[in-house]
Design an enzyme around this catalytic site. Structure first.
Site, PDB file in Angstrom:
ATOM      1  N   HIS A  66     -83.712 -17.409 107.803  1.00 21.61           N
ATOM      2  CA  HIS A  66     -83.661 -15.988 107.493  1.00 21.61           C
ATOM      3  C   HIS A  66     -83.900 -15.757 106.015  1.00 21.61           C
ATOM      4  O   HIS A  66     -83.720 -16.652 105.183  1.00 21.61           O
ATOM      5  CB  HIS A  66     -82.318 -15.378 107.917  1.00 21.61           C
ATOM      6  CG  HIS A  66     -81.119 -16.053 107.318  1.00 21.61           C
ATOM      7  ND1 HIS A  66     -80.587 -17.217 107.830  1.00 21.61           N
ATOM      8  CD2 HIS A  66     -80.344 -15.736 106.257  1.00 21.61           C
ATOM      9  CE1 HIS A  66     -79.539 -17.576 107.131  1.00 21.61           C
ATOM     10  NE2 HIS A  66     -79.368 -16.697 106.144  1.00 21.61           N
ATOM     11  N   CYS A 183     -72.144 -15.448 102.650  1.00 21.97           N
ATOM     12  CA  CYS A 183     -73.117 -16.518 102.465  1.00 21.97           C
ATOM     13  C   CYS A 183     -74.124 -16.084 101.406  1.00 21.97           C
ATOM     14  O   CYS A 183     -74.161 -14.916 101.019  1.00 21.97           O
ATOM     15  CB  CYS A 183     -73.812 -16.872 103.785  1.00 21.97           C
ATOM     16  SG  CYS A 183     -74.910 -15.580 104.413  1.00 21.97           S
TER      17      CYS A 183
END
Length: 676
Positions: A66, A183
């Protein structure tokens, strides 16, 4: 009407991929780009950069490459179901479901919340089973769309997981827990970790409130929720915001991936911590301690100090870049000798009172500046600004090293310690020492448990005061003179370098710059060079030129190799090679990372060989750079520029040809083996 994130054309089932995870990521980039929603080269590069930060393999046989990138034109989801699983680095085995998440730069909260819904769904086993049993791309796309874009939009934010209403008589109600997940990109792992913790808490009847610090925005805990919480779980691979809110609260901390395999265990640990008066607690100063990824084990002190030094270097670089380039521009406009008069001219003259040529003394000889008038005045302004900026270099290094260890309470002691290091002549060596000392002392003081009435003063008054006093006294009474002597000796050694010793240093610096392409070894060499710039000596300028030239070699060499033997590289690598020409010219070593990640055993030794050649030649030719960054684009700050070019070309040829030969040899062996 909202554009669909996924359509049947963004789904491929039963795909056979030859190669490792990088080949699968390239397939995902091709799939999304084929729909017209992204530029393939830029998307692939963004995917690979994210993968280099942390593997995207997840428990359950899935992988989620991603990114957010300018190459993405429209937020998109891609699904590839592999015929044979590929290892993406997850502990529980290879992945057969590859979910690609591509978001444009500046993506609004609405898109991020949709992607967060998918990330949460991927934790559910029933959802994964339905994706694995889907018969057609349309069916798989519909399953994902039903999660991320349902007909009835759900309320913004996740509802807290409540405890069971009935608590058995005689038993104390379980404590209320908080959790924060985060994250590096804030897209996938942030929300998957949150979902895993919520499911585990729901199964155990524990009330849990989760704050996801991701790209979909942050909805912070209310003061009431914090007040009634018994413990907090922090699952993050980056520093979280607002840590001071939880000062004194029991804490369980880990990397963001641990909840996906051990969520229930973490909930149990948090419950136990809430009941344990001796449990580890959040420091009062909001330090950003980092835990080992994928485990509950605390990072060792050696690693933590290394991370703090890297933090200091990262925050120091803007000071170096701004100060160094301004100084170099000042030299370009007003001549090299502007350095001797810049402060005086900048403070005592103006556009309405331009200076004549100024006299200055160098080496006991009285000289006159080569420039005068507007050129001397503007050059002096730029050089003075650059000098004042460079004056913060050691203080910034020390302050942010301390910040990396202790958070906000370490900043003031670190900055003051760095300034003291400069004042007593200890330079950047002293700055490193004061930064580490200030950080460790501040961190220790934050672990104390003062009375509640005193706790509020600890991070903003008491800890900075005591830490600054202790670090200052240690430097003035014990450490300052030895460090100053070491710095003087180092400067004398560098200034006296000639011939073989200079070339040897160039080789060492060249090897370091090309070893890990932006990693700790590379950063250590760069810190050595940039910190020396504040001395303004010929030797320090030579070291800076050597480091910059060697750091340019890896991307240029890979660009050369992909040009010479295109058939040895994948289409994605060839596109990266084209981009690497510009990255190398601008001194962005990271342009070679995708190649090194895919084939480290051939790429890295080749790059190191080229870097060593470039470093040796730079030193042998006496090349100096007054600018800390910019590559070929700061030619005006490099002397002799022809020597800089010769060194880079030589190293690029050595590295490019060597990696090409090694790859060709490997390809030939594979061809022979296939023919047998």
């Amino acid at each position: 009407m909202t554009e669909p994130l996924i359509t049947p054309e963004l789904v491929r089932l039963g795909v056979a991929v030859t190669g490792d995870k990088h080949a699968a990521i390239a397939e995902m980039a091709t799939l999304i780009a084929a729909s017209g929603r992204a530029d393939r080269a830029g998307l692939l590069d963004a995917f690979e950069q994210r993968e280099a930060q942390f593997t995207t393999g997840m428990p359950g046989g899935i992988a989620i490459p991603h990114c957010r990138a300018a190459a993405v034109k429209q937020a998109s989801l891609g699904l590839i179901r592999l015929a044979e699983p590929i290892d993406f680095g997850s502990k529980d085995g290879p992945a057969d479901l590859i979910i690609g998440i591509a978001a444009p730069e500046g993506t609004g909260d609405a898109h991020m919340k949709l992607l967060a819904k998918l990330s949460r769904a991927l934790v559910r086993k029933d959802f994964l089973a339905s994706l694995r049993s889907a018969k057609t791309p349309a069916e798989a796309a519909a399953l994902i769309s039903a999660v991320v874009q349902p007909d009835e939009p759900s309320p913004a934010g996740a509802a807290p997981v409540r405890a069971s209403e009935a608590t058995p008589p005689g038993e104390a109600a379980p404590p209320v827990l908080l959790a924060i997940t985060s994250c590096p990109t804030g897209i996938a792992h942030t929300y998957m970790a949150a979902e895993a913790l919520e499911e585990a808490a729901r199964d155990k009847g524990i009330e849990l409130h989760v704050e996801t610090q991701g790209s979909g925005g942050i909805v912070p805990f209310t003061p009431d929720v914090i007040a009634k919480a018994g413990a907090i779980i922090i699952a993050a691979d980056v520093g979280i915001t607002g840590r001071d809110r939880f000062a004194g609260m029991p804490i369980i901390e880990s990397g963001v991936k641990r909840p996906m395999s051990e969520a229930a265990k973490m909930i149990d640990e948090a419950v136990a911590a809430a009941k344990d008066p001796h449990a580890r607690r959040v420091a009062g100063g909001g330090g950003d301690s980092t835990e080992a990824a994928d485990s509950g084990l605390q990072v060792g002190w050696g690693k933590r100090i290394q991370q703090a030094v890297m933090t200091g270097v990262s925050y120091m670089i803007p000071f170096v870049a701004a100060g160094g380039l301004l100084t170099a521009l000042g030299f370009a406009v007003g001549g090299y000798d502007v350095a001797f008069v810049s402060n005086d001219v900048a403070l005592n003259y103006s556009l309405w009172n331009l200076p004549d040529a100024q006299t200055y003394t160098s080496g006991g000889v009285e000289l006159v500046t080569s420039a005068s008038g507007l050129a001397l005045y503007l050059g002096s302004l730029l050089a003075a600004l650059g000098g004042w900026g460079m004056g913060f270099l050691v203080a910034a290094l020390s302050g942010y090293v301390a910040f990396g260890l202790a958070g906000r309470p370490g900043i003031a002691p670190g900055f003051i310690g760095g300034a003291l290091s400069v004042a007593i002549g200890a330079g950047f060596l002293g700055g490193l020492v004061t930064g580490i000392l200030a950080g460790l002392l501040a961190l220790w003081l934050t672990s104390l448990k003062p009375p509640r009435w005193l706790a509020g003063l600890m991070p903003v008054v008491i800890i900075p005061l005591l830490t600054t006093m202790l670090v200052g006294l240690l430097m003035l009474l014990l450490l300052g003179r030895p460090l100053a002597a070491a710095m003087t000796g180092l400067q004398g050694w560098l200034t006296g370098m000639t011939g073989t010793s200079a070339v040897l240093l160039g080789i060492i610096l060249g090897l370091m710059m090309c070893f890990d392409l932006g990693g700790p070894v590379n950063k250590a060499a760069y810190l050595f060079a940039t910190a020396g710039l504040s001395q303004g000596t010929e030797a320090s300028w030579m070291i800076m030129a050597t480091v910059m030239a060697a750091g340019m070699v890896p991307p240029l060499a890979m660009a050369l190799s992909t040009t010479l033997r295109r058939n040895l590289y994948t289409p994605a690598e060839r596109e990266n090679g084209t981009t690497a020409w510009l990255l190398g010219a601008a001194f962005i070593s990271e342009g070679a990372i995708p190649f090194a990640a895919a084939d480290p055993l051939r790429v890295i030794p080749s790059m190191m060989a080229g870097g060593a050649v470039t470093g040796a030649l730079c030193m042998a030719l006496g090349v100096g750079s007054k600018a800390p960054h910019g590559g070929l684009f700061v030619f005006f700050a490099i002397d002799p520029f022809w020597g800089f070019l010769v060194s880079i070309v030589a190293g690029t040829l050595v590295a490019g040809l060597l990696v090409t030969v090694l790859k060709q040899t490997s390809a030939n062996k594979k061809a022979v083996a296939a023919a047998v």
